[in-house]
Design a protein around this motif. Structure first.
Motif, short mmCIF file in Angstrom:
data_model
loop_
_atom_site.label_atom_id
_atom_site.label_comp_id
_atom_site.label_asym_id
_atom_site.label_seq_id
_atom_site.Cartn_x
_atom_site.Cartn_y
_atom_site.Cartn_z
N GLY A 46 1.07 -1.85 4.92
CA GLY A 46 0.19 -3.12 4.26
C GLY A 46 1.15 -4.39 4.86
O GLY A 46 0.66 -5.61 4.72
N PHE A 82 8.03 5.46 6.56
CA PHE A 82 8.03 6.53 5.69
C PHE A 82 9.44 6.89 5.20
O PHE A 82 10.62 6.52 5.59
CB PHE A 82 7.85 7.86 6.64
N GLY A 107 -0.87 -7.71 9.27
CA GLY A 107 -0.85 -7.62 10.79
C GLY A 107 -0.44 -6.30 11.32
O GLY A 107 -0.75 -5.91 12.52
N ARG A 108 0.09 -5.32 10.63
CA ARG A 108 0.89 -4.22 11.32
C ARG A 108 0.12 -3.07 10.28
O ARG A 108 0.28 -2.86 9.19
CB ARG A 108 2.25 -4.04 11.17
N ARG A 109 -0.68 -2.01 11.03
CA ARG A 109 -1.09 -0.90 10.43
C ARG A 109 0.20 0.07 10.84
O ARG A 109 -0.19 1.39 11.41
CB ARG A 109 -2.42 -0.35 10.94
N ALA A 110 1.16 -0.13 10.23
CA ALA A 110 2.49 0.92 10.65
C ALA A 110 3.01 1.25 9.20
O ALA A 110 3.82 0.51 8.68
CB ALA A 110 3.29 0.05 11.55
N LEU A 111 3.07 2.55 9.10
CA LEU A 111 3.61 3.00 7.84
C LEU A 111 5.17 3.22 7.93
O LEU A 111 5.39 3.73 9.07
CB LEU A 111 3.08 4.53 7.52
N TYR A 135 0.93 -1.16 -0.01
CA TYR A 135 0.06 0.02 -0.09
C TYR A 135 1.01 1.09 -0.18
O TYR A 135 1.80 1.27 0.72
CB TYR A 135 -1.07 0.26 0.92
#
Lengths: 112, 114
Positions: free
Chosen positions: B95, B104, B98-102, B32
């Motif tokens: 993406g 950068f 299991g982790r909604r961690a971007l 994503y």
């Protein structure tokens, strides 16, 4: 619809103190994530909360903690502040099951 | 582990000129991808996102980005830059299961000359 709000916007603390930052997500968003932004390390993921439970955690020491309330509002706490904790702390919210995160204006913390 | 590279730390363009900001990512599956913009002292505003489907995505403020899997790139473009576009731009990938961690990139600071 109101965006993500964060309070306070600015804070000055001294080393050794602790601080609590607050984040109110967009209405209907139940996932809240926290990020730290510094000139040296850039944007780094701290943790994510969903339904009052911490789901994910970044690589930060245990001095950094958080919680989420039943209304999805979230707080993060930093204990025993160090000079290196000076940063912009950003909160982001997202809908359940959705990847897109919407960010608040941030809280700028200065540790003296 | 996922990673994002923004090779250009600082870019200066003239108002009315076209713009392309580069972003390369490293990710094992279909990523994503996001572009955010940050004005001084402000939070991050979402410009556009790519999850799947059409590889050319349109965003707000006249920005677009193209996903190129073969090049692991997601470059941001704008045909004609306005002085108000001066800001810092961040590419991010998410993406990981299991982790909604971007994750950068380090950002590209855009300066617009009159």
């Amino acid at each position: 619809k109101a965006g993500v709000t964060q309070t306070p916007r600015y804070l000055i603390k001294t080393r050794g103190q602790q601080v609590t930052l607050s984040c109110s997500p967009i209405s209907g968003h139940r996932s809240v994530s926290w990020y730290q932004q510094t000139p040296g390390q850039g944007l780094q993921f701290l943790f994510e909360y969903f339904s009052e439970t911490q789901r994910n955690k970044g690589n930060f020491p245990g001095r950094f903690s958080g919680r989420q309330f039943s209304n999805s509002r979230s707080e993060m706490n930093v204990s025993t502040l160090e000079l290196g904790d000076s940063a912009l702390y950003l909160c982001a919210s997202s809908l359940q099951g959705k990847e897109t995160q919407y960010f608040g204006p941030g809280t700028r913390l200065l540790v003296l | 582990a996922q990673s994002v590279t923004q090779p250009d730390i600082h870019i200066t363009v003239s108002e009315g000129a076209s713009l392309e900001l580069r972003c390369n990512y490293s990710y094992g599956a279909t990523p994503y991808l996001f572009w955010y913009v940050q004005s001084p002292g402000q939070g991050l505003q979402l410009l556009l996102k790519y999850f799947s489907g059409d590889t050319l995505v349109q965003g707000i403020k006249g920005f677009e980005a193209e996903f190129k899997r073969s090049q692991s790139s997601f470059n941001l473009r704008k045909p004609s830059v306005h002085w108000s576009d001066a800001a810092e731009y961040f590419c991010a990938v998410g993406g990981e299961t299991g982790r909604r961690a971007l994750t950068f990139g380090s950002g590209t600071r855009l300066q617009v000359q009159p």
